[in-house]
Design an enzyme around this catalytic site. Structure first.
Site, PDB file in Angstrom:
ATOM      1  N   GLU A   1     -20.902   1.040  14.292  1.00 19.36           N
ATOM      2  CA  GLU A   1     -21.651   1.805  15.278  1.00 19.36           C
ATOM      3  C   GLU A   1     -23.061   2.135  14.815  1.00 19.36           C
ATOM      4  OE1 GLU A   1     -17.454   1.935  16.196  1.00 19.36           O
ATOM      5  OE2 GLU A   1     -18.532   2.473  14.356  1.00 19.36           O
TER       6      GLU A   1
ATOM      7  N   HIS B   1      -9.252   9.163  20.899  1.00 16.69           N
ATOM      8  CA  HIS B   1      -9.649   8.446  22.107  1.00 16.69           C
ATOM      9  C   HIS B   1      -9.742   9.384  23.310  1.00 16.69           C
ATOM     10  CE1 HIS B   1      -8.020   5.300  19.444  1.00 16.69           C
ATOM     11  NE2 HIS B   1      -8.891   4.509  20.032  1.00 16.69           N
TER      12      HIS B   1
END
Length: 393
Positions: free
Chosen positions: A127, A197
């Site tokens: 990322e 998540h």
């Protein structure tokens, strides 16, 4: 003997988990009584309800000012916005983990085949590298659209956002900027995402001048706001409520259109109480507003903030001056959540107009749970009870 030991250990672990999640209740029996009082207390009911949505989706009216429309869910409206951008801007590129084959939520499906592997391509699972690369692409003058596969994994790139992207224009005295950077990320609870998540990290970035942070409530808003982010000359973070990807369906214009950033949307007018939310929680608020009208005779004004940074304080304060009450709700933990910023700003501007204390209904100060998701989510019942208290104050 070993089997008996496993039973004892599992029982102890379960009791410890219940005690911890229930906010430090030191009586395990008291914690278990909370479970017994829940409408989903039995294991069978929990299994049946775990994946049920905690909200009712309220579609927007069909837009009439942007040309022909077609039925799209939220992820299809994202695809449509990206398709419009790639078609009109030859410098635009889309990149991220697995975006070449459509991404884990299928938001980029078909775009590589249509525009080529040089414009829609995969990146390593990094990322920090994705956002750093996006900054470089934007600084070079191209339009960079990056995808972080889940907002929960955006934190390795935090330094790139805060110390590089947000400050690029400032530190160069406006000689250089990376305003052509937009970073998309699936965001919020999904019903079974658990710790890694289901997070809502918008407040982390709201503390950083130089960024714009946007969260849509449905397909029509998603396409128009995403296109505005891509066109905006500041780096933008676009959080997409993943639970709405398929659950939210509306008639969406097929051509490009732009909705203003930093402008809240009054989705339902009212006179007795102001409700502020964003993303999925807007639909929870709309359901609560209907419940309040039916059960209490209370008229609620529902505001979708849409842009978290910079946020529209004028619309919110104007509404609170009219209603005298403010309820703010979001999925993220309550401490340090963006509701706190809204509360403070409204208290400073509208103190003499308030008829009741400003109320926040948010997630608890724990990691997002799995088995205990129904207890964590700020659902309509928690919000409705808050409305009742505020009206009776």
């Amino acid at each position: 003997m070993a089997a008996a030991a496993r039973v004892v250990l599992r029982s102890a672990a379960f009791k410890a988990a219940v005690t911890d999640v229930c906010g430090g209740v030191h009586s395990t029996n008291a914690a278990l009584s909370v479970l017994r009082l829940s409408p989903s207390s039995s294991l069978r009911l929990k299994t049946q309800k775990r994946h049920a949505a905690h909200f009712t989706f309220y579609p927007d009216p069909v837009p009439t000012t942007y040309g022909p429309t077609t039925k799209m869910n939220l992820f299809q409206s994202i695809t449509s916005a990206l398709d419009n951008t790639l078609a009109s801007d030859p410098t635009a590129v889309i990149f991220g983990e697995d975006v070449a084959f459509g991404g884990v939520f299928r938001c980029t499906v078909g775009l590589r085949d249509k525009y080529g592997k040089d414009r829609v391509f995969n990146t390593p699972l990094c990322e920090q590298g994705i956002v750093g690369f996006g900054i470089g692409v934007a600084v070079a003058g191209a339009t960079a659209i990056a995808e972080i596969q889940f907002a929960d994994y955006i934190f390795p790139a935090f330094d790139q956002f805060v110390n590089e992207a947000a400050k690029y224009r400032y530190r160069s005295g406006n000689h250089f900027d990376c305003g052509n950077l937009t970073v998309r990320a699936p965001w919020g609870c999904v019903g079974h995402g658990s710790l890694y998540h289901s997070q809502s990290p918008e407040a982390f970035f709201a503390h950083c001048p130089g960024l714009k942070v946007v969260v849509p409530r449905g397909p029509v808003q998603a396409k128009g706001l995403l296109l505005s982010c891509i066109a905006d000359k500041n780096p933008c973070i676009f959080f997409e409520p993943k639970i709405l990807y398929r659950a939210a369906v509306e008639q969406v214009p097929t051509e490009a259109y732009y909705l203003p950033l930093s402008q809240a949307d009054i989705v339902q007018e009212g006179s007795d109480l102001t409700m502020v939310a964003w993303g999925t929680q807007v639909h929870v608020m709309r359901e609560v507003a209907n419940m309040a009208q039916d059960k209490l005779g209370v008229s609620c004004e529902v505001i979708d903030l849409q842009t978290i940074l910079p946020w529209d304080i004028d619309t919110v304060c104007k509404s609170v001056v009219k209603t005298g009450r403010l309820l703010i709700s979001h999925e993220a933990p309550v401490t340090g959540g963006f509701a706190a910023e809204i509360s403070t700003a409204v208290q400073e501007e509208c103190f003499l107009n308030l008829e009741a204390p400003i109320t926040r209904v948010c997630g608890y100060d724990t990691p997002f749970p799995h088995i205990f998701e129904p207890f964590y989510i700020p659902d309509k019942w928690k919000c409705f009870e808050a409305v009742r208290r505020m009206i009776n104050y």
